[in-house]
Design a protein around this motif. Structure first.
Motif, PDB file in Angstrom:
ATOM      1  N   LEU A 109       0.717  -1.197   0.065  1.00  0.00           N
ATOM      2  CA  LEU A 109       0.094   0.094  -0.160  1.00  0.00           C
ATOM      3  C   LEU A 109       0.844   1.347   0.083  1.00  0.00           C
ATOM      4  O   LEU A 109       0.481   2.127  -0.769  1.00  0.00           O
ATOM      5  N   THR A 110       1.795   1.437   1.003  1.00  0.00           N
ATOM      6  CA  THR A 110       2.923   2.559   0.765  1.00  0.00           C
ATOM      7  C   THR A 110       3.340   2.828  -0.378  1.00  0.00           C
ATOM      8  O   THR A 110       3.383   4.024  -0.806  1.00  0.00           O
ATOM      9  N   HIS A 111       3.945   1.732  -1.158  1.00  0.00           N
ATOM     10  CA  HIS A 111       4.669   2.126  -2.170  1.00  0.00           C
ATOM     11  C   HIS A 111       3.768   1.944  -3.291  1.00  0.00           C
ATOM     12  O   HIS A 111       4.201   2.152  -4.668  1.00  0.00           O
ATOM     13  N   VAL A 112       2.515   1.536  -3.504  1.00  0.00           N
ATOM     14  CA  VAL A 112       1.567   1.158  -4.532  1.00  0.00           C
ATOM     15  C   VAL A 112       2.326   0.338  -5.430  1.00  0.00           C
ATOM     16  O   VAL A 112       2.181   0.377  -6.577  1.00  0.00           O
ATOM     17  N   MET A 113       2.707  -0.895  -5.209  1.00  0.00           N
ATOM     18  CA  MET A 113       3.161  -1.757  -5.830  1.00  0.00           C
ATOM     19  C   MET A 113       2.738  -3.388  -5.331  1.00  0.00           C
ATOM     20  O   MET A 113       2.495  -3.388  -4.360  1.00  0.00           O
ATOM     21  N   PRO A 114       2.356  -4.180  -6.279  1.00  0.00           N
ATOM     22  CA  PRO A 114       1.965  -5.639  -5.765  1.00  0.00           C
ATOM     23  C   PRO A 114       3.014  -6.219  -5.105  1.00  0.00           C
ATOM     24  O   PRO A 114       4.334  -6.242  -5.440  1.00  0.00           O
ATOM     25  N   LEU A 115       2.753  -6.933  -4.258  1.00  0.00           N
ATOM     26  CA  LEU A 115       3.556  -7.776  -3.364  1.00  0.00           C
ATOM     27  C   LEU A 115       3.021  -8.991  -2.963  1.00  0.00           C
ATOM     28  O   LEU A 115       1.794  -9.219  -2.738  1.00  0.00           O
ATOM     29  N   GLY A 116       3.656 -10.279  -2.997  1.00  0.00           N
ATOM     30  CA  GLY A 116       3.248 -11.468  -2.641  1.00  0.00           C
ATOM     31  C   GLY A 116       4.133 -12.486  -2.003  1.00  0.00           C
ATOM     32  O   GLY A 116       5.554 -12.004  -2.169  1.00  0.00           O
ATOM     33  N   ALA A 117       3.684 -13.384  -1.261  1.00  0.00           N
ATOM     34  CA  ALA A 117       4.646 -14.205  -0.585  1.00  0.00           C
ATOM     35  C   ALA A 117       4.198 -15.662  -0.543  1.00  0.00           C
ATOM     36  O   ALA A 117       3.396 -15.885  -0.633  1.00  0.00           O
ATOM     37  N   ASP A 118       5.247 -16.549  -0.617  1.00  0.00           N
ATOM     38  CA  ASP A 118       5.071 -18.075  -0.651  1.00  0.00           C
ATOM     39  C   ASP A 118       6.011 -18.590   0.290  1.00  0.00           C
ATOM     40  O   ASP A 118       7.118 -18.123   0.600  1.00  0.00           O
ATOM     41  N   ASP A 119       5.358 -19.705   1.025  1.00  0.00           N
ATOM     42  CA  ASP A 119       6.121 -20.401   1.814  1.00  0.00           C
ATOM     43  C   ASP A 119       7.127 -21.251   0.953  1.00  0.00           C
ATOM     44  O   ASP A 119       7.083 -21.911  -0.076  1.00  0.00           O
ATOM     45  N   LEU A 120       8.638 -21.057   1.158  1.00  0.00           N
ATOM     46  CA  LEU A 120       9.493 -21.369   0.409  1.00  0.00           C
ATOM     47  C   LEU A 120       9.676 -22.938   0.305  1.00  0.00           C
ATOM     48  O   LEU A 120       9.974 -23.526  -0.481  1.00  0.00           O
ATOM     49  N   ASP A 121       9.219 -23.695   1.448  1.00  0.00           N
ATOM     50  CA  ASP A 121       9.227 -25.165   1.710  1.00  0.00           C
ATOM     51  C   ASP A 121       8.148 -25.748   0.707  1.00  0.00           C
ATOM     52  O   ASP A 121       8.312 -26.984   0.219  1.00  0.00           O
ATOM     53  N   CYS A 122       7.341 -24.931   0.261  1.00  0.00           N
ATOM     54  CA  CYS A 122       6.316 -25.215  -0.731  1.00  0.00           C
ATOM     55  C   CYS A 122       6.366 -25.097  -2.153  1.00  0.00           C
ATOM     56  O   CYS A 122       5.623 -25.022  -3.009  1.00  0.00           O
ATOM     57  N   VAL A 123       7.658 -24.465  -2.434  1.00  0.00           N
ATOM     58  CA  VAL A 123       7.893 -23.863  -3.835  1.00  0.00           C
ATOM     59  C   VAL A 123       8.927 -25.143  -4.168  1.00  0.00           C
ATOM     60  O   VAL A 123      10.015 -25.384  -3.469  1.00  0.00           O
ATOM     61  N   THR A 124       8.746 -25.455  -5.623  1.00  0.00           N
ATOM     62  CA  THR A 124       9.458 -26.423  -6.107  1.00  0.00           C
ATOM     63  C   THR A 124      10.350 -25.933  -7.394  1.00  0.00           C
ATOM     64  O   THR A 124       9.785 -25.476  -8.247  1.00  0.00           O
ATOM     65  N   GLY A 125      11.461 -26.160  -7.240  1.00  0.00           N
ATOM     66  CA  GLY A 125      12.420 -25.700  -8.546  1.00  0.00           C
ATOM     67  C   GLY A 125      12.771 -24.422  -8.660  1.00  0.00           C
ATOM     68  O   GLY A 125      12.502 -23.441  -7.954  1.00  0.00           O
ATOM     69  N   ASP A 126      12.851 -24.013  -9.932  1.00  0.00           N
ATOM     70  CA  ASP A 126      12.959 -22.597 -10.290  1.00  0.00           C
ATOM     71  C   ASP A 126      11.779 -21.865 -10.196  1.00  0.00           C
ATOM     72  O   ASP A 126      10.668 -22.634 -10.350  1.00  0.00           O
ATOM     73  N   ILE A 127      11.616 -20.478 -10.281  1.00  0.00           N
ATOM     74  CA  ILE A 127      10.485 -19.686 -10.331  1.00  0.00           C
ATOM     75  C   ILE A 127      10.436 -18.869 -11.622  1.00  0.00           C
ATOM     76  O   ILE A 127      11.552 -18.348 -11.911  1.00  0.00           O
ATOM     77  N   ALA A 128       9.474 -18.459 -12.219  1.00  0.00           N
ATOM     78  CA  ALA A 128       9.291 -17.407 -13.129  1.00  0.00           C
ATOM     79  C   ALA A 128       7.956 -16.682 -13.246  1.00  0.00           C
ATOM     80  O   ALA A 128       6.777 -17.211 -12.720  1.00  0.00           O
TER      81      ALA A 128
END
Length: 238
Positions: A109-128
């Protein structure tokens, strides 16, 4: 682990994304001090943008244009920061999820930019960040069946998605997150994306994020930025 935005670099040359890795943070309920800071940031947003049409706020306008560019015309599909901005203008308090999620929403909200977060243990391989592909799998965090399980809702052809090697982590670029990688009280390490598309100061938003997370959640963090001139980057280790 690598972050790759090369699929989008030609069509969206302004797109830059910071991948912020956070380890050792305490994913706890929001405390009073964080609640007070979030309320202050909401007040500051209204003081700056409260009388401005959403379509005229630069951080919203650039994402509306990006969504139109990959075929999203329905007004029900808006980027995550637009929803936060709309609520703040209407003086609706930010929803309480947990200290980690609430803190990064405050930065969004402060910077008016989208942010998102994921539990890294639930992420597989590379991200894109890329265009959708046949067979992409997405389970909507906002829709469940009669048994309470998240509903399968694969992306449309040509849709921009954020994905790991196995699944789509977020549909429509930064509209809705997959249910399987949410940051919860059990999370021990997280990956936060801070997304820039031509408006705002990405580096300032990243530093603000790291500071607020350290202050209210503890832990350590490191980051890397992918952009059109350097679209594939190695994520730092913590």
């Amino acid at each position: 682990m690598r972050l790759d935005i090369s699929d989008l670099a030609q069509d969206f040359p302004d797109f830059r994304v910071a991948a912020v890795l956070v380890a050792g943070a305490l994913i706890a309920p929001r405390n009073d001090h964080l609640g007070e800071e979030i309320a202050k940031r909401e007040e500051d947003f209204r003081a700056r943008w409260g009388e401005t049409a959403l379509s005229e706020i630069p951080g919203v306008a650039v994402w509306r244009a990006a969504y139109r560019a990959f075929g999203i015309k329905k007004t029900s599909y808006r980027c995550s920061v637009e929803r936060l901005a709309k609520n703040a203008q209407s003086a609706r308090p930010m929803p309480e999820i947990n200290a980690f999620v609430d803190a990064y929403n405050a930065i969004s909200l402060t910077h008016v930019m989208p942010l998102g977060a994921d539990d890294l243990d639930c992420v597989t391989g590379d991200i894109a960040f890329r265009y959708s592909r046949p067979g992409d799998d997405f389970r909507d965090m906002g829709v469940t069946d009669r048994l309470g399980d998240p509903v399968s809702d694969p992306p449309k052809e040509g849709e921009v998605v954020y994905a790991d090697a196995d699944k789509v982590l977020c549909r429509r670029w930064n509209w809705r997150q997959d249910a399987r990688s949410l940051v919860t009280a059990k999370t021990t390490q997280a990956l936060v994306t801070v997304q820039y598309n031509g408006a705002g100061d990405l580096e300032a938003a990243v530093e603000d994020l790291r500071e607020i997370l350290h202050r209210y959640c503890g832990g350590t963090s490191a980051f890397v930025i992918a952009e059109a001139s350097n679209p594939t980057v190695e994520l730092p280790e913590l």
